[in-house]
Every structure is written in structure tokens, then in C-alpha cells.
Design an enzyme around this catalytic site. Structure first.
Site, short mmCIF file in Angstrom:
data_model
loop_
_atom_site.label_atom_id
_atom_site.label_comp_id
_atom_site.label_asym_id
_atom_site.label_seq_id
_atom_site.Cartn_x
_atom_site.Cartn_y
_atom_site.Cartn_z
N GLU A 51 0.66 -1.20 0.17
CA GLU A 51 -0.28 0.02 0.33
C GLU A 51 0.64 1.41 0.23
OE1 GLU A 51 -0.52 -2.57 2.13
OE2 GLU A 51 -2.93 -2.68 2.04
N PHE A 113 -10.18 -6.44 15.03
CA PHE A 113 -9.12 -6.94 14.50
C PHE A 113 -9.65 -6.04 13.50
CE2 PHE A 113 -8.19 -9.14 10.61
CZ PHE A 113 -6.70 -9.47 11.18
N GLN A 114 -8.10 -5.43 13.37
CA GLN A 114 -7.83 -4.27 12.22
C GLN A 114 -8.26 -3.09 12.01
OE1 GLN A 114 -7.87 -6.65 7.71
NE2 GLN A 114 -5.53 -7.63 8.23
N LYS A 163 -17.75 -1.07 7.29
CA LYS A 163 -18.28 -2.34 6.36
C LYS A 163 -19.43 -2.93 6.18
CE LYS A 163 -17.46 -6.85 5.14
NZ LYS A 163 -16.24 -8.65 5.62
N MET A 469 23.11 11.30 0.21
CA MET A 469 22.80 12.63 0.52
C MET A 469 22.80 13.40 2.18
SD MET A 469 22.44 16.07 -0.28
CE MET A 469 20.95 15.73 -2.04
#
Lengths: 573, 170
Positions: A51, A113-114, A163, A469
Site C-alpha cells: 500500500e 481486529f484491523q 463495512k 545525500m
């Protein structure tokens, strides 16, 4: 009245918004949306490998096409992986709409969860963020999100989708109109202010245009070039503004700032009117504020009111879209007498031209010069670090050659996913990414995406075995104590190269490319550069990695020390 | 930054009455290192709109930035700068005084009378006072009562303000 699920409405909304490309990664909370996407064929789904890279791909797609980039990720870790990419897009004003899955409403707050509070986490790095709490609000919120993302000063918008809301049946209509009472972006140019600015331009003896990224975002390049030619006023750009006018234009001086050209920084130091468009006067541009443009009155055109007088006190502010403002200016401006001033700038240019010291071995400039010569048309995407500054210094840009990078946030790992996003948006244009060996490894997994999507991108790695750098700062300001910057030996390296045996560089980028099904080339000599590009540009479906073996002692000059002034400019060592 | 212009300033803010808006406003102040001296919020006659009264100590440039940054938030409907505007502004303050001697109680009633406060609850050795006055006066009351009495408990609401009715409308 016909009722449909939130999932169905979302997919319908994507179509109505003209979203033909969506960057998505699935999960439990978005599986129903994935299912709806499976059943349609308008929106093509790209499946990246991470992601973190997914947002950069949507970001570069948006930057290179001017459309809104759209992301769909799941709740929890899927959502938190967006954070860096959202901040990247926020600082560079990139329009994104990111949909995140969320647990069902009755689970929110339960440490399910999540579950994460992604709207809360991203509040300060999004233009707008909201959780859809009622099914009936879904259509309106999505409509508003696209409008907010692309209007005014563009930016990322996050919509969190519980959801159960998405499963609920409700209104099937997607609204046609938007009306947000707290959000009315400026569209009109304040003509009085603009005339005041133009009057100052007419009176100035040493006027200078400063073009920032806003000119590129507004796609005002053509009009801006006309303005420059009509007034005969020289132009400097920020790194993000490079390309606002063709880099080979006689009135273009170069980039200003920390690694800007000597002539540009001198010109800013000596000008009596700094006419700036679409820049926020970032610290990398201004250095020490009180000594920035000390003799100049400052005009500032920006679409974001809050960008004006934030860092630099401005004499004439004009809140406007860069393109609109430039078009209006064209009606009023006349030629300025700048001959003497241009001669002076010309002398500075001759005194310290922007070029790297010629060496018998291959330099980064040799590679970039080759790109300039070989490609008539290109989108060039950089990562962050020395190679980025080399590119910003030497790359030639014009109407057909554009540059994308993470300028504001400075996100390493942008290069490869950026090239993927740009190529998906511009299938007929050669897309070249330039990364260091550090940045390349931050999102290397995206090679799989490039291979599966059959994207013939050319991904250049400037491999100097180091995080160059930071190493440059260590060399110049930290007594050559190269702490944590050697990628070949790791943190154990104490700069004893030659005394102790260094391990072989890992990974072997050429073999890595091959294992992904891409092509890998290694270039160590100047004469090998062009043949490598000639081979890579023939590719129709296969991504190419070209690894350039670069000397870690090649540093980016000139350099103004962080927080320093013009007098502190280091020209070369 | 010009240190000389540092002073307390007031803003009134109309915002969407939505989840997370308060957090967004307060997060803007903390994220950008702006001082947030006091913030009150409540709904208006329109239940979809809340109104905030915010006090900040800042210099001129920072204050300009604060207003611009607030204006730029999608959820912010209107920003009103109370500088140079006639405003009515009050803060509610409760002071509970414990462990009072009979003499203390007499003194507290005198304080209440002087400051036009109300004694709103009364216990064997404690009193509860309610002040509705400016925040500056409340500061003074707290200082005074902390010095005078052994045990006090304080809660204050933060100022709420509204523009006075202008001469034109009178």
C-alpha cells in the site's frame, strides 16, 4: 424507489467520476467492494504489492495526467500504510481520493481486529477526511471528496468506509451537484491587486519571476512562457517549478535554493522585485529568511491564502489560480527594460555555470545529459537524494518533457512506483525513473507490478553504494564520520574502505530484475550509457532496470548550508 | 517573529457540528505550534452548526496565519476576528471553598457581594460560588481566593463571546 448496497453505489460513483484506473489492495473490510469491482469493466484495477507504493502510484498517475488518483485499501494496516503517501501528496498538492475499509460501526472503538482511527491519524496530512457513518450520506460524501480533491489547491482526501454501512441498502442515486458551505475555493482573480503587481513590475529595474510547483499544477506553462516573453523578465524556478518554462529558454536562469544555480541565488539576492507564482517559500528555497531577497519587494500569487505571507512577508498578495492570473496579466503587461539586468545575470552564469566537474569516469551528469539527448518526450520521475538534485539541476524540460518528484515531503521510495503510476497514465510516453540505490530498495517489490502490467518503464539506479545525500552532509559538516550511510557494509562500516574487505553490494540489481522477469543492465562507463538507453527504449512490454555505478565522492554543488545565507554557498570542494 | 506584538486575541468560529471537528481545530493548533489559550464550543440555533470561541496568545503574523489556516479547513464555515470589534464576553467560574471557619464564611459572602457572584450551595464547612464575568476578573478571583482560604476547588468554562449590537441596529 430502487435500493442498492453502498458497495454498488461506490462502484457506480467511480464510473460517474470517470475513474478508469483504481489502485487497490484488498482485505477483509473491503472484500465486498473488490467483489463489486470484479463484476464491472469500466474501472480497471491495478494491484500493487504494497500500500505504501500504491499511493505513490496513484499520486504519480494524478500528477502526470491531471486527473484524480484513486486508492482503495483495507482497514488497519492497509490504511496506516497510506500515511507516508498521503503526506507526500499533501505537501505537493496532488489530488487523491483514498478509500479505506473500516470495521463495522458497532466494532469501532473496541480495538477490533484491523481497526484503526485512520481519519484521526491522517487529519493533519489530508485536505479532508471523513468516516461515512450513514449509508444515506455515502453518495454525497464521495461526490464532495472528488470535488475537494481537485478544486482550489488540490490535495488528498480520505474516506473511511465501515463495512456494515457499505453493505446496507439505500439510495441508488449519485448526486450531480456539490454544495459545501465551508468550502468555496477561489476562482476569481482580484484584478485590483493584480494591476498593482503589474505596475510594480513595470517600475522595477531588476525584476525576477519565481515560478513554483503551482505553475505546473495549474498547467499554466504555455501562458507563463508568453508572459515571460512579453515582459522580457528572467525566470528562476523552485525544484517543483522546474519546467514552468522550457529549461533551454533564453530567459530561464535555473533553480534557486539549497542546491540552486549560483546565478539564480545571486539574482534573488540582487533583484528589486521578486514576482513569485505558486510557491510557498519553503526553507530549502529561502535559507535564512531575513537575508532572502533583501532588496526586493515581493509579489506573491497563490491559490492558497494561507501560503501567502506564511514564511516570507509579501508586499502584494494575489489569491488566484496561477493560470487564471497569468492569463489576466497577459492583457496588461508590457515589455520591461531588462537588458542591463539580463547581462548581469549572464555574467553570473558564465562565472559559475551549472555543471559538474568533468572526470574521466562516468558522472551523474553524463547520464542525465544522455537522457536529455536520447529522449524527445518523457516523464522523468525521481526518488529523493543526490540523484534527485542532480536531475533537478541538469534535466531538460519543455512541453513534452516533464519531471515528477516528492519535493515537499522528500519521500524516498517514490521513484519506482512513481514511474509505474506515470506510465499507466501515459502509456505512449517514455517514462524514466531515477533513484538512488537507497530509494530503489524502499519499494523494489513494485517491479512485480510493472512486469505484470507490462509497463516498459526505464528505472535508473544511481548506485554509489551509499545514502549519498546524508553522506554528503557528513562529508561536509560532520568530519567525514559516515555513520549509518554505507549500504554496502551496513552500519558496521567505519569508513575503512580499502583497509578492510567490504562485502559485495547486495542486492545484485541486474539479477534481481531478471528474477522479476524484468531486464537488467549495468553501466559503469560513459560510453555504455547511450547504448543502454537505446536498448531499453525499444522495449514494448518489459521494464528495464539500468544500474549506473556512480562515485560516492560526486557531491551535489552548489550547496547552501541548511539555514545558511548566500554567502555560505559552497561551489565545489 | 515579532515578539512585541504578542498578546491575547479572540476568534469566533462557525463550524460543522460533526464528529472530529473539535479534534481537527485543536489538532491544527498543536500541530502548528500555535498557542491555544482557551476554547469553548456549543451548538447554535442550527443544530448542524457549532460555534467556538477561541483565545490564543500570538504575534500579528502568527495570528494572521491562524485565521487563514482555520479558514482553509473544509469544516470551518466562518472565522470572525474579535480584534477591534465590540464584543460581549463572559466566562463562568465555580469555586468551592472547603474547610471554612465561620469567619471564612462571612468573608466569602462579602467576596460574593463585591464580585456579584452567587452562593449556590452551602455545607457545614463549605460553600460553592458561581461567577459570571470576564476571564481576567476570574483570574483575579482565583488568585484572591487561593491566598485567602486553605482549600479551594476551581472549574471554569472558558469564555464565550458574541459581537455587540452595532449602533446601526440600535
Amino acid at each position: 424507489m430502487k435500493k442498492i448496497s453502498g458497495n454498488k453505489l461506490l462502484v457506480k460513483a467511480l464510473k460517474e467520476e470517470g475513474v478508469d484506473i483504481l489502485f487497490g489492495y484488498p482485505g477483509a473490510c473491503t472484500i465486498d467492494i473488490s467483489d463489486e469491482l470484479y463484476k464491472q469493466d469500466y474501472t480497471k484495477v491495478i494491484l500493487p504489492r504494497q500500500e505504501v507504493a500504491l499511493v505513490h502510484e496513484a499520486d504519480a498517475y494524478a500528477r502526470s495526467t491531471g486527473k484524480v488518483g484513486v486508492c482503495l485499501v483495507t482497514s488497519g494496516p492497509g490504511a496506516t500504510n497510506l500515511v507516508t503517501g498521503l503526506a507526500t501528496a499533501y505537501y505537493d498538492s496532488v489530488p487523491l481520493v483514498c478509500f479505506t475499509g473500516q470495521v463495522a460501526r458497532h466494532l469501532i472503538g473496541n480495538d477490533a481486529f484491523q481497526e484503526v482511527d485512520i481519519v484521526g491519524i491522517t487529519r493533519s496530512i489530508t485536505k479532508y477526511g471523513v468516516t461515512v457513518r450513514n449509508r444515506d450520506d455515502l453518495g454525497r460524501i464521495v461526490k464532495e471528496a472528488f470535488y475537494i480533491a481537485r478544486s482550489g489547491r488540490p490535495g488528498p482526501v480520505l474516506i473511511d468506509l465501515p463495512k456494515d454501512v457499505m453493505g446496507e441498502l439505500g439510495n441508488a442515486e449519485y448526486p450531480a451537484e456539490v454544495n459545501i458551505r465551508g468550502y468555496k475555493p477561489n476562482t476569481q482573480v482580484h484584478i485590483g491587486q493584480l494591476k498593482k503587481a503589474i505596475k510594480m513590475l513595470g517600475k522595477a529595474k531588476r525584476p525576477l519571476f519565481l515560478a513554483g510547483g503551482g505553475v505546473n499544477i495549474a498547467r499554466a506553462n504555455e501562458e507563463f512562457t508568453k508572459l515571460v516573453e512579453k515582459t522580457n523578465v528572467p525566470v528562476v524556478t523552485t525544484v517543483m517549478g522546474r519546467g514552468a518554462i522550457a529549461t533551454n529558454h533564453p530567459l530561464y536562469v535555473g533553480n534557486l535554493g539549497m542546491h540552486g544555480a549560483y546565478a539564480c541565488n545571486m539574482a534573488v539576492g540582487e533583484c528589486d522585485l521578486l514576482f513569485s507564482i505558486g510557491t510557498r517559500f519553503n526553507d530549502r528555497i529561502t535559507g535564512k529568511l531575513h537575508s532572502f531577497a533583501p532588496h526586493a519587494q515581493i509579489v506573491h500569487i497563490d491559490i492558497d491564502t494561507a501560503a501567502i505571507s506564511k514564511n516570507v512577508q509579501v508586499d502584494v498578495p494575489v489569491v488566484a489560480d496561477a493560470r487564471e492570473a497569468v492569463i489576466r496579466m497577459l492583457e496588461y503587461v508590457t515589455e520591461c527594460d531588462t537588458k542591463k539586468w539580463l547581462d548581469e545575470i549572464g555574467e553570473w552564469k558564465c562565472k559559475h555555470p551549472m555543471q559538474m566537474r568533468k572526470k574521466p569516469i562516468m558522472t551523474p551528469q553524463d547520464v542525465i545529459d544522455t537522457i536529455n539527448r536520447v529522449f524527445d518526450e518523457a516523464v522523468v520521475v525521481t526518488d529523493v537524494g543526490q540523484h534527485q538534485m542532480f536531475t533537478a539541476q541538469f534535466i531538460e524540460l519543455n512541453a513534452k518533457k516533464r519531471l515528477l518528484m516528492s519535493g515537499g515531503l522528500g519521500t524516498m521510495g517514490y521513484g519506482l512506483p512513481g514511474a509505474i503510476g506515470a506510465k499507466i497514465g501515459n502509456p505512449d510516453v517514455p517514462v524514466i525513473s531515477i533513484s538512488g540505490d537507497g530509494g530503489m530498495q524502499m519499494n523494489i517489490q513494485e517491479l512485480a507490478t510493472a512486469v505484470l502490467e507490462e509497463l516498459p518503464i526505464i528505472s535508473c539506479i544511481f548506485n554509489n553504494n551509499n545514502l549519498g545525500m546524508v553522506r554528503q552532509w557528513q562529508k561536509l559538516f560532520y568530519g567525514k564520520r559516515y555513520s549509518m550511510t554505507c549500504l554496502r557494509s551496513g552500519a558496521a562500516c567505519r569508513g575503512r574502505c580499502g583497509e578492510v574487505e567490504c562485502p559485495a553490494y547486495t542486492p545484485d540489481f541486474v539479477r534481481l530484475a531478471e528474477s522479476y522477469g524484468a531486464k537488467g543492465l549495468r553501466v559503469s562507463k560513459t560510453e555504455e550509457i547511450e547504448p543502454a538507453f537505446r536498448e531499453a527504449m525499444k522495449s514494448v512490454k518489459t521494464p528495464y532496470i539500468i544500474e549506473f555505478e556512480i562515485d560516492p565522492e560526486d557531491l551535489v554543488y552548489p550547496m547552501i548550508q541548511p539555514g545558511g545565507t548566500l554567502e555560505d554557498m559552497i561551489l565545489d570542494c | 517573529m515579532n515578539g512585541n506584538s504578542m498578546k491575547k486575541r479572540w476568534i469566533s468560529l462557525y463550524v460543522e457540528n460533526q464528529v472530529g471537528v473539535l479534534s481537527k481545530i485543536s489538532g491544527l493548533f498543536s500541530g502548528k505550534s500555535y498557542n491555544l489559550d482557551s476554547l469553548t464550543v456549543g451548538t447554535t440555533e442550527d443544530p448542524t452548526i457549532s460555534r467556538m470561541t477561541i483565545a490564543t496568545v500570538s504575534d500579528d503574523e502568527t495570528f494572521e496565519q491562524i485565521k487563514k489556516q482555520l479558514n482553509r479547513l473544509v469544516e470551518v464555515i466562518k472565522v470572525i476576528d474579535f480584534t477591534d470589534v465590540f464584543v460581549r464576553m463572559k466566562e463562568i467560574l465555580y469555586v468551592k471553598v472547603r474547610k471554612c471557619t465561620p469567619e471564612d464564611k462571612v468573608e466569602i459572602f462579602q467576596i460574593a457581594e463585591t464580585f456579584k457572584a452567587k452562593v449556590i450551595d452551602y455545607g457545614k464547612d463549605s460553600l460553592l460560588l458561581e461567577f459570571v464575568q470576564t476571564a481576567t476578573k476570574n483570574d483575579a478571583v482565583i488568585k484572591l481566593m487561593k491566598e485567602e482560604f486553605k482549600s479551594i476547588e476551581v472549574v471554569r468554562g472558558g469564555s464565550v463571546g458574541i459581537e455587540s449590537i452595532s449602533m446601526m441596529e440600535r
